[in-house]
Scaffold this motif. Structure first.
Motif, PDB file in Angstrom:
ATOM      1  N   THR A  29       0.825  -1.208   0.000  1.00 53.63           N
ATOM      2  CA  THR A  29       0.000   0.000   0.000  1.00 53.63           C
ATOM      3  C   THR A  29       0.857   1.256   0.000  1.00 53.63           C
ATOM      4  OG1 THR A  29      -0.248  -0.078   2.407  1.00 53.63           O
ATOM      5  CG2 THR A  29      -2.026  -1.035   1.076  1.00 53.63           C
ATOM      6  N   PHE A  30       2.105   1.131   0.415  1.00 49.58           N
ATOM      7  CA  PHE A  30       3.011   2.282   0.339  1.00 49.58           C
ATOM      8  C   PHE A  30       3.284   2.626  -1.125  1.00 49.58           C
ATOM      9  CE2 PHE A  30       7.288   4.168   0.328  1.00 49.58           C
ATOM     10  CZ  PHE A  30       7.037   5.270   1.125  1.00 49.58           C
ATOM     11  N   LYS A  31       3.406   1.590  -1.957  1.00 46.84           N
ATOM     12  CA  LYS A  31       3.663   1.790  -3.384  1.00 46.84           C
ATOM     13  C   LYS A  31       2.370   2.020  -4.162  1.00 46.84           C
ATOM     14  CE  LYS A  31       7.671  -1.199  -3.115  1.00 46.84           C
ATOM     15  NZ  LYS A  31       8.193  -2.519  -3.423  1.00 46.84           N
ATOM     16  N   ASN A  32       1.310   1.311  -3.774  1.00 51.66           N
ATOM     17  CA  ASN A  32       0.021   1.392  -4.467  1.00 51.66           C
ATOM     18  C   ASN A  32      -1.070   1.449  -3.399  1.00 51.66           C
ATOM     19  OD1 ASN A  32      -2.219   1.122  -6.054  1.00 51.66           O
ATOM     20  ND2 ASN A  32      -1.753  -0.945  -6.767  1.00 51.66           N
ATOM     21  N   PRO A  33      -1.853   2.529  -3.314  1.00 48.76           N
ATOM     22  CA  PRO A  33      -2.808   2.696  -2.223  1.00 48.76           C
ATOM     23  C   PRO A  33      -3.911   1.643  -2.134  1.00 48.76           C
ATOM     24  CG  PRO A  33      -2.644   4.698  -3.551  1.00 48.76           C
ATOM     25  CD  PRO A  33      -1.801   3.669  -4.202  1.00 48.76           C
ATOM     26  N   LYS A  34      -4.099   0.836  -3.174  1.00 45.32           N
ATOM     27  CA  LYS A  34      -5.142  -0.184  -3.139  1.00 45.32           C
ATOM     28  C   LYS A  34      -4.669  -1.381  -2.303  1.00 45.32           C
ATOM     29  CE  LYS A  34      -8.147  -2.898  -6.047  1.00 45.32           C
ATOM     30  NZ  LYS A  34      -8.384  -3.449  -7.360  1.00 45.32           N
ATOM     31  N   VAL A  35      -5.504  -1.803  -1.356  1.00 43.42           N
ATOM     32  CA  VAL A  35      -5.159  -2.917  -0.473  1.00 43.42           C
ATOM     33  C   VAL A  35      -5.430  -4.228  -1.193  1.00 43.42           C
ATOM     34  CG1 VAL A  35      -5.717  -4.051   1.708  1.00 43.42           C
ATOM     35  CG2 VAL A  35      -5.661  -1.576   1.598  1.00 43.42           C
ATOM     36  N   ASP A  36      -4.471  -5.154  -1.102  1.00 46.43           N
ATOM     37  CA  ASP A  36      -4.609  -6.486  -1.688  1.00 46.43           C
ATOM     38  C   ASP A  36      -5.597  -7.294  -0.843  1.00 46.43           C
ATOM     39  OD1 ASP A  36      -4.350  -8.926  -2.894  1.00 46.43           O
ATOM     40  OD2 ASP A  36      -2.227  -9.171  -2.454  1.00 46.43           O
ATOM     41  N   GLN A  37      -6.762  -7.588  -1.405  1.00 38.24           N
ATOM     42  CA  GLN A  37      -7.825  -8.253  -0.657  1.00 38.24           C
ATOM     43  C   GLN A  37      -7.425  -9.652  -0.194  1.00 38.24           C
ATOM     44  OE1 GLN A  37     -10.559  -6.622   0.208  1.00 38.24           O
ATOM     45  NE2 GLN A  37     -11.334  -8.352   1.363  1.00 38.24           N
ATOM     46  N   VAL A  38      -6.701 -10.379  -1.016  1.00 37.71           N
ATOM     47  CA  VAL A  38      -6.288 -11.740  -0.655  1.00 37.71           C
ATOM     48  C   VAL A  38      -5.334 -11.706   0.537  1.00 37.71           C
ATOM     49  CG1 VAL A  38      -5.064 -13.800  -1.466  1.00 37.71           C
ATOM     50  CG2 VAL A  38      -6.629 -12.593  -3.000  1.00 37.71           C
ATOM     51  N   GLU A  39      -4.369 -10.812   0.503  1.00 41.61           N
ATOM     52  CA  GLU A  39      -3.437 -10.686   1.629  1.00 41.61           C
ATOM     53  C   GLU A  39      -4.163 -10.231   2.893  1.00 41.61           C
ATOM     54  OE1 GLU A  39      -0.188 -11.367   2.239  1.00 41.61           O
ATOM     55  OE2 GLU A  39      -0.143 -12.341   0.293  1.00 41.61           O
ATOM     56  N   ALA A  40      -5.140  -9.349   2.738  1.00 44.35           N
ATOM     57  CA  ALA A  40      -5.895  -8.864   3.899  1.00 44.35           C
ATOM     58  C   ALA A  40      -6.694  -9.999   4.532  1.00 44.35           C
ATOM     59  CB  ALA A  40      -6.815  -7.723   3.488  1.00 44.35           C
ATOM     60  N   GLU A  41      -7.332 -10.815   3.714  1.00 46.18           N
ATOM     61  CA  GLU A  41      -8.086 -11.959   4.243  1.00 46.18           C
ATOM     62  C   GLU A  41      -7.154 -12.963   4.909  1.00 46.18           C
ATOM     63  OE1 GLU A  41     -10.458 -13.596   1.096  1.00 46.18           O
ATOM     64  OE2 GLU A  41     -11.636 -11.749   0.893  1.00 46.18           O
ATOM     65  N   ARG A  42      -5.998 -13.159   4.321  1.00 46.48           N
ATOM     66  CA  ARG A  42      -5.005 -14.077   4.891  1.00 46.48           C
ATOM     67  C   ARG A  42      -4.537 -13.577   6.254  1.00 46.48           C
ATOM     68  NH1 ARG A  42       0.689 -14.100   3.699  1.00 46.48           N
ATOM     69  NH2 ARG A  42       1.561 -16.080   4.367  1.00 46.48           N
TER      70      ARG A  42
END
Length: 120
Positions: A29-42
């Protein structure tokens, strides 16, 4: 294999995996403000599994609440973020980082007075 060992070892293992996944999200998110949903669920899965263990050491509980609050802030779950922050602050109420995360969670839902109360 994830559940082998004492409750302390299992909880610590899940905490380490959760914090690693949270750090991956923060780097992305530091490089790209969009949060990775798969990593967040993990990461959320690992935090929840760590909380299910019977080991209740205060520093571990504080770290888990703090990490899950930060994750909830990143995925825009501001109510859950507030709940986790308040639980963490019951354990260690002098932690500035938790007060900041709590204030940010209130700011995002436009509860200005609550945010001001928590940061001052």
């Amino acid at each position: 294999m994830a559940y082998d060992g004492t409750p302390e070892e299992v909880c610590r293992n899940f905490k380490n995996h959760a914090m690693d996944a949270l750090n991956v999200i923060l780097e992305k998110t530091f490089k790209n403000p969009k949060v990775d949903q798969v990593e967040a669920e993990r990461a959320m899965h690992f935090f929840n599994e760590a909380f299910k263990q019977d080991w209740k050491e205060y520093q571990m509980q504080f770290t888990l609440y703090m990490g899950r609050a930060k994750l909830n802030l990143l995925i825009a779950q501001f109510g859950r973020c507030k709940e986790d922050c308040l639980e963490a602050l019951k354990i260690k109420d002098q932690d500035e980082q938790m007060w900041l995360v709590l204030s940010k969670s209130r700011w995002h839902v436009e509860k200005w007075e609550d945010g001001y109360k928590y940061c001052c």
